[in-house]
Motif scaffolding. Sequence first.
Motif, PDB file in Angstrom:
ATOM      1  N   ALA A  12       0.849  -1.200   0.000  1.00 37.77           N
ATOM      2  CA  ALA A  12       0.000   0.000   0.000  1.00 37.77           C
ATOM      3  C   ALA A  12       0.879   1.242   0.000  1.00 37.77           C
ATOM      4  O   ALA A  12       1.833   1.337   0.774  1.00 37.77           O
ATOM      5  CB  ALA A  12      -0.909  -0.018   1.222  1.00 37.77           C
ATOM      6  N   ASP A  13       0.554   2.165  -0.882  1.00 42.32           N
ATOM      7  CA  ASP A  13       1.310   3.413  -1.021  1.00 42.32           C
ATOM      8  C   ASP A  13       2.792   3.184  -1.311  1.00 42.32           C
ATOM      9  O   ASP A  13       3.617   4.053  -1.042  1.00 42.32           O
ATOM     10  CB  ASP A  13       1.159   4.299   0.226  1.00 42.32           C
ATOM     11  CG  ASP A  13      -0.286   4.711   0.479  1.00 42.32           C
ATOM     12  OD1 ASP A  13      -1.007   4.973  -0.521  1.00 42.32           O
ATOM     13  OD2 ASP A  13      -0.684   4.741   1.645  1.00 42.32           O
ATOM     14  N   ARG A  14       3.124   1.970  -1.807  1.00 37.62           N
ATOM     15  CA  ARG A  14       4.527   1.616  -2.094  1.00 37.62           C
ATOM     16  C   ARG A  14       5.404   1.888  -0.882  1.00 37.62           C
ATOM     17  O   ARG A  14       6.519   2.410  -0.976  1.00 37.62           O
ATOM     18  CB  ARG A  14       5.070   2.358  -3.311  1.00 37.62           C
ATOM     19  CG  ARG A  14       4.378   2.132  -4.646  1.00 37.62           C
ATOM     20  CD  ARG A  14       4.932   1.015  -5.488  1.00 37.62           C
ATOM     21  NE  ARG A  14       6.259   1.149  -5.994  1.00 37.62           N
ATOM     22  CZ  ARG A  14       6.586   1.649  -7.178  1.00 37.62           C
ATOM     23  NH1 ARG A  14       5.659   2.110  -7.988  1.00 37.62           N
ATOM     24  NH2 ARG A  14       7.841   1.665  -7.554  1.00 37.62           N
TER      25      ARG A  14
END
Length: 148
Positions: free
Chosen positions: A116-118
């Motif tokens: 998530a969100d890198r």
Amino acid sequence: MDFKFEVAVIPVSDVDRAIHFYKTLGWRFDAEFANDEGYRLTQLTPPGSPASIIFGSGVTNAAPGSAEGLHLIVDDIVAARQDLISRGVEVSEIFHDKTGVFHHAGTEGRVDGPAADRASYGSFASFSDPDGNGWVLQEVTTRLPGRV
């Protein structure tokens, strides 16, 4: 006292095939030493890495292909994966672990897509050398405190 990790020894069955594979990845060929008794040592280094790999004949008793969890840290997992693919390497899809912390052994716990969100340290892709030694790309964009 500093203890710097310098080299990982990986077991291969065919030294020349392994040299070709790792050079295809763009790794620097650092050294080779051989003697008449069948001992042969080869060292290569990934681009930008302070640590190297060594393989050869007579340098390890481990079974060829038995190394796993060798991590290559990259700052852009999508670009790194694409680079390997362009060099003819079979690379897994990008994944993250269901725990959100670190990946499980093998393919257990894998969730498709980047974290998530890198989130730094959370996205992975994997590949193997011709013997089956397992490598993991791990995306790190912001290091934990105390890491360089």
